[in-house]
Design an enzyme around this catalytic site. Sequence first.
Site, mmCIF file in Angstrom:
data_model
loop_
_atom_site.group_PDB
_atom_site.id
_atom_site.type_symbol
_atom_site.label_atom_id
_atom_site.label_comp_id
_atom_site.label_asym_id
_atom_site.label_seq_id
_atom_site.Cartn_x
_atom_site.Cartn_y
_atom_site.Cartn_z
ATOM 1 N N ILE A 35 50.211 36.955 43.104
ATOM 2 C CA ILE A 35 48.822 36.596 43.878
ATOM 3 C C ILE A 35 48.747 35.066 43.695
ATOM 4 C CG2 ILE A 35 46.229 36.119 44.624
ATOM 5 C CD1 ILE A 35 46.095 38.877 43.735
ATOM 6 N N TYR A 184 41.448 45.627 29.708
ATOM 7 C CA TYR A 184 41.347 44.628 31.095
ATOM 8 C C TYR A 184 40.236 44.179 31.503
ATOM 9 C CZ TYR A 184 43.154 43.055 35.593
ATOM 10 O OH TYR A 184 42.992 42.055 36.711
ATOM 11 N N LYS A 188 38.154 40.257 32.263
ATOM 12 C CA LYS A 188 38.434 40.019 33.722
ATOM 13 C C LYS A 188 36.695 40.076 33.950
ATOM 14 C CE LYS A 188 40.645 39.204 35.760
ATOM 15 N NZ LYS A 188 41.731 37.926 36.626
#
Length: 325
Positions: A35, A184, A188
């Site tokens: 991205i 994870y 975030k």
Amino acid sequence: MPSTPSVPHTPPWDVHRLPPAAGKTFLVTGGNAGIGYFVAEQLAGTGATVVLGSRDPARAGAAIASIGARVPGAAVRHVTLDLADPASPRACVDALGLDRLDAVVHNAGVALDHPPRRETADGHELMFATNHLGHFALTHHLAPLLAAAPGSRVVTTGSFAAKSERLDLDDLQSRHDYRPKRAYARSKLAQMLFALELDRRLRAAGSTTLSVLVHPGVSVLVHPGGALDSLTPSRPPVHVRTAGARLSRLPLRLAVQGKDAAAWPAARAVLDPAVGGGLMLGPRVFGLRGAPRVEPLWEHLADTTTAARLWAASCGLTGVEPAFR
């Protein structure tokens, strides 16, 4: 319940007609792949100078060549940045050689699927260190450059994976009951709480720098990579998509989108003058696909107590504190 933020009335945002930004400079962490590559490509198309912050000069060189092939005259360069190395953020900022920076997109990250738990050289859990602590320290070192550019922006990339998670402030390093996907998601979530706490601190300091939160909407899938790659346009050698893969995944377009479209929220957060600090942008259709829009903050993102405690813990773990004048 948190209120739904809004932006002033402006013409509809067109992801294919971005406003010019010649004379501005943007840093995209992890801009050599995924991205982040498409964020960099889209920003380069505005006439701005784009700097790719990444660990691998060869991959960055391939990304720069690919962007140059798509955007004639693109001004793109690379600086070395390893967010898992506590010395790297400062060295990266020194290597920029700038006296001002108009925006940074905190995009780089690492996601591990399986145990064992991994640590950085200084003993921090790898995903928390890379995704959150590294960007926290980078923001500190970038603060003078951002403060020198009126209306500069810190754009932080969160994840849909964080929507159902909560931080364990007593175990930020996931030393107990380590589960990779949970670790994870929590890393975030830490990034997202950081972005909103940074906004509060910027406003309290009277700074013109804005902190904006985005999420690409794609990590709602457990293993999105193959599907997303098949929906992502080819950018050889950075990404190559076969015709067979594209056709086999066409039905997925009803639910998800490629990495080029997943970059749209970050590009808008950098460029749209109507976007203010403390907002969250994500895909329009169920937060999964479509043009970027301002979304209501998830309820747990409004937890200012947790955000302040995370900020204090991050200062202790990194030895720095982002401050803007």
